[in-house]
Structures are given as structure tokens and as C-alpha cells.
Design a protein around this motif. Structure first.
Motif, short mmCIF file in Angstrom:
data_model
loop_
_atom_site.label_atom_id
_atom_site.label_comp_id
_atom_site.label_asym_id
_atom_site.label_seq_id
_atom_site.Cartn_x
_atom_site.Cartn_y
_atom_site.Cartn_z
N MET A 171 57.64 -3.10 86.87
CA MET A 171 57.44 -1.65 86.83
C MET A 171 58.78 -0.91 86.80
SD MET A 171 54.27 -1.57 86.69
CE MET A 171 53.55 0.00 87.07
N PHE A 172 59.86 -1.59 87.10
CA PHE A 172 61.17 -0.92 87.09
C PHE A 172 61.66 -0.76 85.65
CE2 PHE A 172 62.14 -2.98 91.46
CZ PHE A 172 61.51 -1.94 92.11
N PRO A 173 62.21 0.44 85.31
CA PRO A 173 62.64 0.68 83.92
C PRO A 173 63.66 -0.33 83.40
CG PRO A 173 62.56 2.73 85.17
CD PRO A 173 62.29 1.64 86.14
N ILE A 174 64.56 -0.84 84.25
CA ILE A 174 65.59 -1.74 83.70
C ILE A 174 65.20 -3.22 83.77
CG2 ILE A 174 67.51 -0.16 84.09
CD1 ILE A 174 68.32 -2.00 86.47
N PHE A 175 63.98 -3.51 84.19
CA PHE A 175 63.57 -4.91 84.35
C PHE A 175 63.75 -5.71 83.05
CE2 PHE A 175 60.18 -8.23 84.37
CZ PHE A 175 60.66 -8.98 85.43
N THR A 176 63.43 -5.07 81.92
CA THR A 176 63.53 -5.79 80.65
C THR A 176 64.72 -5.33 79.81
OG1 THR A 176 61.86 -4.25 79.88
CG2 THR A 176 61.11 -6.48 80.31
N MET A 177 65.60 -4.56 80.43
CA MET A 177 66.77 -4.06 79.68
C MET A 177 67.64 -5.23 79.20
SD MET A 177 68.50 -1.41 78.64
CE MET A 177 68.39 0.07 79.64
N ARG A 182 60.43 -2.86 76.88
CA ARG A 182 59.40 -2.08 77.59
C ARG A 182 60.10 -0.85 78.19
NH1 ARG A 182 57.11 -7.31 79.06
NH2 ARG A 182 57.97 -7.23 81.16
N GLY A 183 60.53 0.02 77.29
CA GLY A 183 61.38 1.14 77.70
C GLY A 183 60.62 2.35 78.22
N ASN A 184 59.29 2.31 78.20
CA ASN A 184 58.57 3.48 78.75
C ASN A 184 57.47 3.02 79.70
OD1 ASN A 184 56.03 3.08 77.24
ND2 ASN A 184 57.35 3.44 75.47
N SER A 185 57.01 3.98 80.46
CA SER A 185 56.04 3.70 81.53
C SER A 185 54.73 3.12 80.99
CB SER A 185 55.78 5.00 82.30
OG SER A 185 54.95 4.75 83.38
N VAL A 186 54.33 3.60 79.82
CA VAL A 186 53.07 3.12 79.23
C VAL A 186 53.15 1.60 79.02
CG1 VAL A 186 51.58 3.24 77.20
CG2 VAL A 186 52.64 5.32 78.09
N ASP A 187 54.25 1.15 78.45
CA ASP A 187 54.42 -0.29 78.18
C ASP A 187 54.46 -1.09 79.48
OD1 ASP A 187 54.50 0.23 75.51
OD2 ASP A 187 56.68 0.12 75.34
N ARG A 188 55.09 -0.51 80.50
CA ARG A 188 55.25 -1.26 81.76
C ARG A 188 53.92 -1.38 82.51
NH1 ARG A 188 60.30 1.39 81.38
NH2 ARG A 188 59.73 3.19 82.66
N VAL A 189 53.19 -0.29 82.54
CA VAL A 189 51.88 -0.33 83.22
C VAL A 189 50.95 -1.30 82.48
CG1 VAL A 189 49.82 1.02 83.79
CG2 VAL A 189 52.11 1.93 84.30
N ARG A 190 50.96 -1.23 81.16
CA ARG A 190 50.12 -2.15 80.38
C ARG A 190 50.51 -3.60 80.66
NH1 ARG A 190 50.37 -1.16 74.15
NH2 ARG A 190 52.50 -1.81 74.55
#
Ligand code: SF4
Ligand code: SF4
Length: 351
Positions: A274-280, A288-296
């Protein structure tokens, strides 16, 4: 079945502490967490379920994998007794068994051996779990959606029911049965005890929520990949990661080197998808640069990918994420929204 009188619990625990490193719910501020006990009185029994799950016993939030210096690499030696977990609820026993699928015997490509994490295995393989029935489930509990329930014995080494005056023990695994034979303070339970257990079970089961049929979840999820439902679900999420850290089944981690002057250590730390930089990535690209992608991703992993890999959903219905989410994003609503989502609802009727 065996039983011990409640006034003998401390004697029993002292006996167990001679052979085992005993972990149990201990007060941690206003909450309870699983910690090693030095004394049976350390155990906190005021909560139905500890706010923090026992995941951290086998998969600590921060764990040194090895230390290094110019002389070489050394793995911190663990000379601990086998672990014994006391006061675990069934949802958490199930979670530990799920995590063992990942760390104890992880699925790899077909031509490769299964990956076995030595740090997990040295703690988990010799451990024993005393799984306590829930006499009074919380309003956030929904383990019955996953085919379980407050008196589910499966996964236990020893199943325990607390009656008015006693603890009733039932050996489930071979390991559990063997340990029960050695206990000096127990006595054989009788018909009256069995009736007391049945009554408690009936009452606890009646307190559970109505079951939502989740059988369609796995197959429906991939079909929703490009649907606007993910915008709707994720619109509230602030990507704080609290749901993942509190979850007994979430197991994302990062590995970090902490060193200076030619020596240091490599540490494994909890992380969250769920953290923005997890997949940076190093290039700056973030898949997965946005919340929609992370929640999905989190929902797909729990209810589709993990089932693909290990044959089960990665959720036990413990309800902890329901309690901690600061914006009340309730996973029970997410599941229902997915099940009830009408596919192709934007297609005109005459097409
Ligand atoms: S997703 Fe929520 S309800 Fe499911 S196991 Fe994790 S914390 Fe518990
Ligand atoms: S706890 Fe709630 S707000 Fe925080 S990441 Fe999880 S769903 Fe999003």
C-alpha cells in the motif's frame, strides 16, 4: 479431553516455560501483543483477541539476517528453546499456517526446489500452538465467511476452551497430543465439561455475522481488472499501510543494509504494497504509481493470486484491518461490492 482448574494455570505455564519459550498476549500500552513471558502473570487476558497478531513471533517486524565485516559474514546464532504460543485465536492460528506456505515451503517454478526460509523455519518448525476458542467473538470478526468459526479446531496443536472454572484441552496434532501426555497438572474431563463446551460453542456461533457467500470472488476478480470499481473502492484510501501491518497474513518485506566503516548488518523489515514507493524502480518508474493500482493489488493478492499459488484466500476474517483503517475502508464491504458488482453494466440493452 483433559482439563486443568483455572487456579492451576500458572503452575502449568511455569512447567511449560522450563522447556519452551512461551509467547502470549501481553499488555503493550492500551493494546495487547504477543511477547515472551517471564512470568505467567505477564499474560493479559482482558481482550478477546490481541490487537497485534502473533505474526511477529515468527516473522518479526525487523530481523537481522546476517552481520558483515571485513573478516566475513556471520549469522546471529539463536540458542533459544522451542517456541510455544499460548492464547492464540483460531483466525491467527490459520494465519500462521498460511504464512508457513510462503516461508516454510514457498512455491517456485516447477523445475526448482521449494524455497524454505531458514529464519522462519528455525522458529516455526519446533513450535507448538495452544489455540483458544473464542467464547465471545467481536462484532468485527468474520472468520465464518472463510468456512471457519469461533470453535474451529483445525490447525491447532492443542485446542483450548475456557469454561467457568477450567481450561479444557484437546490434542489435535501429534505434537499436541504428545505434549498433553506430559502435563502433570491436568485431569480427565467429564460429560459435564463436554456439555459446557457445547453450550459455549452454540452461544459463540450465534454471535457471528451472517455468512456472505464468497465462492464467486476468486473467478470474478480478474474480470474486474479494468472496471471503475477500483476507483470507487480506493477513493477513500490514504495508503497509510496500517491494514497491512496489522494483518496477520500480509507478509511483504524489504531488505536493508545498515553499515558503516566496513561493517554492518542486513535486516529484513516489514513493508506494504500500500506504500507508494513499494514498487518504485531505480529508473524512477513505478508500476503501481497510484492508489487505485495499489488497492487492486492488495485485494487481488488476497483473494486471487494467493489462491492460485497456495489454494486458499489470504485472509482469515480476523477483522483487525476493519478496526485500524483511519478512513473506515472496510474489507467486508469491499468483498461484498466485488461480489455484487454488475459486469458490463454500461453496455446498452439493445446491443
Ligand atoms: S485482511 Fe483484514 S480481516 Fe483479513 S486477515 Fe488481514 S487484517 Fe484480518
Ligand atoms: S488502513 Fe485504510 S487507508 Fe490505510 S492503507 Fe489500508 S485501506 Fe488504505
Amino acid at each position: 479431553m483433559l482439563k486443568i482448574k483455572k487456579e492451576n494455570i500458572n503452575t502449568l505455564l511455569e512447567e511449560l516455560m522450563k522447556d519452551y519459550q512461551v509467547y502470549a498476549p501481553v499488555k503493550n500500552g492500551s493494546k495487547a501483543a504477543f511477547k515472551v513471558i517471564e512470568n505467567p502473570d505477564d499474560i493479559f487476558t482482558g481482550h478477546v483477541k490481541s490487537e497485534y497478531s502473533p505474526k511477529s513471533v515468527f516473522f518479526p517486524q525487523s530481523e537481522v539476517l546476517f552481520e558483515y565485516s571485513k573478516e566475513g559474514v556471520s549469522i546471529p546464532e539463536k540458542k533459544e528453546k522451542p517456541y510455544l504460543l499460548w492464547g492464540v485465536r483460531n483466525c491467527d492460528t490459520k494465519s500462521i499456517r498460511m504464512l508457513d506456505k510462503v516461508f516454510g515451503n514457498a512455491r517456485q517454478a516447477p523445475d526448482k526446489d521449494m524455497y524454505k526460509d531458514p529464519y522462519w523455519k528455525q522458529k516455526y518448525d519446533t513450535s507448538i500452538i495452544f489455540n483458544f476458542a473464542c467464547n465471545a467473538p467481536l462484532t468485527t470478526c468474520f472468520c465464518n465467511w472463510f468456512g471457519s468459526g469461533p470453535f474451529d479446531e483445525s490447525g491447532s496443536d492443542i485446542f483450548v476452551v475456557e469454561t467457568k472454572d477450567d481450561l479444557i484441552f484437546k490434542g489435535i496434532s501429534e505434537k499436541g497430543k504428545e505434549l498433553l501426555k506430559k502435563l502433570s497438572v491436568s485431569e480427565i474431563s467429564d460429560k459435564k465439561d463436554e456439555e459446557a463446551v457445547s453450550e459455549l460453542k452454540e452461544k459463540a456461533v450465534s454471535m457471528m455475522p451472517e455468512v456472505t457467500d464468497i465462492s464467486a470472488l476468486y473467478e470474478k476478480l480478474p474480470k474486474l481488472w479494468n472496471e471503475p470499481i477500483w476507483q470507487e473502492i480506493s477513493s477513500k484510501c490514504v495508503n497509510c499501510g496500517a491494514c497491512a501491518f496489522i494483518c496477520p497474513t500480509c507478509h511483504c518485506f524489504d531488505v536493508s543494509d545498515e553499515g558503516k566503516n566496513g561493517k554492518g548488518k542486513r535486516v529484513r523489515l516489514w513493508d506494504s504494497c500500500m506504500f507508494p514507493i513499494f514498487t518504485m524502480e531505480a529508473s524512477g518508474h513505478n508500476p503501481r504509481g497510484n492508489s487505485v493500482d495499489r488497492v487492486r493489488q492488495r485485494v487481488m493478492h488476497k483473494f486471487n493470486y494467493f489462491k492460485d499459488n497456495y489454494g486458499t484466500h489470504l485472509c482469515t476474517g480476523c477483522g483487525r484491518c476493519v478496526v485500524v483503517c483511519p478512513v473506515n475502508l472496510d474489507i467486508r464491504d469491499v468483498i461484498k461490492d466485488i461480489i455484487n458488482y454488475e459486469l458490463n453494466k454500461k453496455v446498452p440493452a439493445d446491443v
